[in-house]
Scaffold this motif. Structure first.
Motif, PDB file in Angstrom:
ATOM      1  N   GLU A 141       0.891  -1.362  -0.125  1.00 51.07           N
ATOM      2  CA  GLU A 141      -0.096  -0.128  -0.042  1.00 51.07           C
ATOM      3  C   GLU A 141       0.922   1.156  -0.002  1.00 51.07           C
ATOM      4  OE1 GLU A 141      -4.185   0.761   1.711  1.00 51.07           O
ATOM      5  OE2 GLU A 141      -2.580   0.722   3.563  1.00 51.07           O
ATOM      6  N   ASP A 142       2.036   1.410   0.708  1.00 53.57           N
ATOM      7  CA  ASP A 142       2.862   2.424   0.637  1.00 53.57           C
ATOM      8  C   ASP A 142       3.361   2.711  -0.749  1.00 53.57           C
ATOM      9  OD1 ASP A 142       2.451   2.489   3.546  1.00 53.57           O
ATOM     10  OD2 ASP A 142       4.453   1.702   3.958  1.00 53.57           O
ATOM     11  N   TYR A 143       3.814   1.755  -1.297  1.00 54.91           N
ATOM     12  CA  TYR A 143       4.195   2.095  -2.830  1.00 54.91           C
ATOM     13  C   TYR A 143       3.093   2.305  -3.679  1.00 54.91           C
ATOM     14  CZ  TYR A 143       9.131   1.260  -1.932  1.00 54.91           C
ATOM     15  OH  TYR A 143      10.423   1.404  -1.379  1.00 54.91           O
ATOM     16  N   ALA A 144       1.945   1.640  -3.519  1.00 56.90           N
ATOM     17  CA  ALA A 144       0.843   1.975  -4.393  1.00 56.90           C
ATOM     18  C   ALA A 144       0.506   3.495  -4.288  1.00 56.90           C
ATOM     19  CB  ALA A 144      -0.290   0.971  -4.022  1.00 56.90           C
ATOM     20  N   LYS A 145       0.523   4.014  -3.119  1.00 56.56           N
ATOM     21  CA  LYS A 145       0.153   5.435  -2.720  1.00 56.56           C
ATOM     22  C   LYS A 145       1.347   6.259  -3.553  1.00 56.56           C
ATOM     23  CE  LYS A 145      -1.830   4.969   1.669  1.00 56.56           C
ATOM     24  NZ  LYS A 145      -1.845   5.116   3.146  1.00 56.56           N
ATOM     25  N   LYS A 146       2.481   5.672  -3.449  1.00 54.07           N
ATOM     26  CA  LYS A 146       3.532   6.804  -4.212  1.00 54.07           C
ATOM     27  C   LYS A 146       3.577   6.566  -5.765  1.00 54.07           C
ATOM     28  CE  LYS A 146       6.773   6.132  -0.274  1.00 54.07           C
ATOM     29  NZ  LYS A 146       8.002   5.259   0.106  1.00 54.07           N
ATOM     30  N   ILE A 147       3.169   5.518  -5.995  1.00 56.36           N
ATOM     31  CA  ILE A 147       3.099   5.334  -7.493  1.00 56.36           C
ATOM     32  C   ILE A 147       1.863   5.812  -8.296  1.00 56.36           C
ATOM     33  CG2 ILE A 147       3.035   3.619  -9.650  1.00 56.36           C
ATOM     34  CD1 ILE A 147       4.811   1.908  -7.341  1.00 56.36           C
ATOM     35  N   PHE A 148       0.627   5.573  -7.688  1.00 55.50           N
ATOM     36  CA  PHE A 148      -0.577   6.009  -8.200  1.00 55.50           C
ATOM     37  C   PHE A 148      -1.198   7.143  -7.537  1.00 55.50           C
ATOM     38  CE2 PHE A 148       0.012   1.539  -9.601  1.00 55.50           C
ATOM     39  CZ  PHE A 148       0.040   1.739 -10.604  1.00 55.50           C
TER      40      PHE A 148
END
Length: 167
Positions: A159-166
């Motif tokens: 989720e942390d990376y999904a927020k940063k990416i999208f």
């Protein structure tokens, strides 16, 4: 709708990259064939697949996507494969379905989180709530039912990376 407005450069890039990845070749034939396929797909469905072209081409997002991919496939996958292998040999499993709150707002981010969980050994997403705020995950080791701990163990990295990416 004007055909040129339907074309999606982001979809073209994604489809061409996937095509070349699965063919395993960058020969002239594959580049031409992949470009034709990517062009057709991007004209037919590209405007539905990628909603915001400008965000897609952000270098910061691509940086996080590359870091995520490397860490996910090299570290996280390896750790979970080892964990599941241990559980197979020791017969120590406590399977169950847990409900996990989801904070990602973007649909692409939700798909990234759900696919990452499903591709990770020992977990599989069985449902996403209608409002998109909850994931229902079958987990091989339900060691706790506390939502915060479950989220930390199963979803937080994705989720942390999904927020940063999208987002």
């Amino acid at each position: 709708m004007n055909p040129l407005r339907r074309f999606s450069p982001a979809t073209f890039v994604i489809v061409l990259a996937v095509y070349l990845f699965y063919t395993g070749s960058v020969s002239e034939y594959d580049l031409v064939t992949g470009s034709i396929v990517a062009l057709i797909v991007s004209f037919l469905v590209g405007h539905w697949l990628v909603k915001n072209e400008l965000k897609f081409f952000s270098p910061r997002r691509w940086f996080y996507a590359i870091i995520y991919g490397l860490r996910y496939f090299l570290i996280e996958e390896t750790k979970t494969h080892i964990d599941v292998a241990k559980r197979v040999f020791t017969l120590k499993a406590n399977p169950g379905i847990v409900r996990i709150p989801l904070e990602v707002e973007n649909d692409y981010g939700k798909v990234l989180v759900a696919n990452s969980i499903t591709n990770t050994p020992g977990t599989i997403v069985v449902d996403i709530s209608d409002d998109g705020k909850w994931l229902y995950v079958h987990w091989i080791d339900v060691s706790t039912l506390d939502e915060k701990e479950v989220k930390e163990n199963v979803v937080s990295y994705f989720e942390d990376y999904a927020k940063k990416i999208f987002d």
